[in-house]
Design a protein around this motif. Sequence first.
Motif, short mmCIF file in Angstrom:
data_model
loop_
_atom_site.label_atom_id
_atom_site.label_comp_id
_atom_site.label_asym_id
_atom_site.label_seq_id
_atom_site.Cartn_x
_atom_site.Cartn_y
_atom_site.Cartn_z
N ASP A 135 -6.14 5.36 -7.29
CA ASP A 135 -6.68 4.31 -6.43
C ASP A 135 -6.43 2.90 -6.94
OD1 ASP A 135 -7.88 6.12 -4.49
OD2 ASP A 135 -9.31 6.63 -6.06
N PRO A 168 0.83 -1.21 0.00
CA PRO A 168 0.00 0.00 0.00
C PRO A 168 0.86 1.25 0.00
CG PRO A 168 -0.78 -1.58 1.65
CD PRO A 168 0.56 -2.07 1.17
N LYS A 180 -3.29 16.76 5.59
CA LYS A 180 -2.96 15.78 4.55
C LYS A 180 -3.07 16.50 3.22
CE LYS A 180 -5.11 12.02 7.19
NZ LYS A 180 -6.23 11.04 7.20
N THR A 233 -10.68 9.76 -1.40
CA THR A 233 -9.96 8.87 -2.30
C THR A 233 -9.09 9.72 -3.23
OG1 THR A 233 -11.67 8.93 -4.00
CG2 THR A 233 -11.88 7.23 -2.28
N SER A 234 -8.15 9.06 -3.89
CA SER A 234 -7.36 9.80 -4.88
C SER A 234 -8.24 10.29 -6.02
CB SER A 234 -6.23 8.92 -5.40
OG SER A 234 -5.25 8.73 -4.39
N LYS A 260 -2.13 10.53 1.96
CA LYS A 260 -2.64 9.34 2.66
C LYS A 260 -3.83 8.73 1.92
CE LYS A 260 0.46 10.03 5.72
NZ LYS A 260 1.74 9.28 5.57
N ALA A 261 -3.68 8.64 0.61
CA ALA A 261 -4.73 8.07 -0.23
C ALA A 261 -4.07 7.38 -1.41
CB ALA A 261 -5.69 9.15 -0.72
N GLY A 262 -4.77 6.45 -2.02
CA GLY A 262 -4.28 5.80 -3.22
C GLY A 262 -4.08 4.31 -3.05
N ASN A 303 -6.88 16.40 2.01
CA ASN A 303 -7.67 15.21 2.34
C ASN A 303 -8.17 15.41 3.75
OD1 ASN A 303 -8.74 12.74 3.02
ND2 ASN A 303 -6.92 11.55 2.51
N ALA A 344 -0.54 4.44 0.17
CA ALA A 344 -1.17 5.54 0.90
C ALA A 344 -0.39 5.96 2.14
CB ALA A 344 -2.61 5.18 1.27
#
Length: 308
Positions: free
Chosen positions: A80, A29, A227, A275-276, A37-39, A270, A31
Amino acid sequence: MSAPANLVDGFSTWLETSGVRGKLSSAVPLAPLVWFKAGGAAEWLFEPKDVDDLARFLGDLDPAVPVMALGLGSNLIVRDGGVPGVVVRLGKAFAAVEAVDATTLRCGGGASGILVSSTARDAGIAGVEFLRSIPGTVGGFVRMNGGAYGREVADVLTECEVVLRSGERVTLGKDALGYSYRHSALPEGAVVVSATFRGERGDPAAIQAEMDRIAAAREASQPLRSKTGGSTFKNPAGHKAWALVDAAGCRGLRRGDAQVSEKHTNFLLNLGAATSEDIEGLGEDVRARVLAHSGVALEWEIQRVGVS
């Protein structure tokens, strides 16, 4: 023996006999490793032991496998669906910074801007204080010609060492990088492993004072404790991106948990569970509104990588 293009089926077997000494992990992961902190995940994440290890790995890797370098993940949207191929992350072995003479620093590609500027201060080297304000690592600065507060990497770089996608190690002078505003001509898949910066003699106390001034200015104007991904759009010629975004009525604009910062409108946030897709979609909403309002087409400064 070359590493297979079909990583999932054959990579682990190849790695056992390849002599590569770094750490290779699958389905990692991303993120947690990026500021938003996404993806999604990296198909494979490789953390090389040293430059020789990286060169051997890339040299043996099937040319069909895409490669992307990852620093601190500060100016990046990882989509994502994740990143196919191999993401290369430079660790402590690439984070050293040393003064090589009275005005010159040699910096590992994984060194932070804070470490570079602090080492320069201790050595009495002025001119690189602006790197204190750029969240990221030397490799990213060199690739994107990072800059702030009136200076950019092109002003201080003399040369950099790069491992090409083929595994070849080359040293490139500044003129070979084709620098322009937030852009270089480094080839796809190349990894910057070190850079040499040249400043000028300065008083450590004065250098620290300038670093403090820059830090205070950032704290006052930017959402540093959120974020975020840093500056979202490049400044168009004759304009400030934040002013265009603000004039188009985008301050505080949201898509899901993604929001245009109310503190600095060239930052996306964020708020928690974005989400991305939310973040990138919000950026495109902003671009559309600015184009409709002012006729200016904003260009992304943040890198967007991976699949949706």
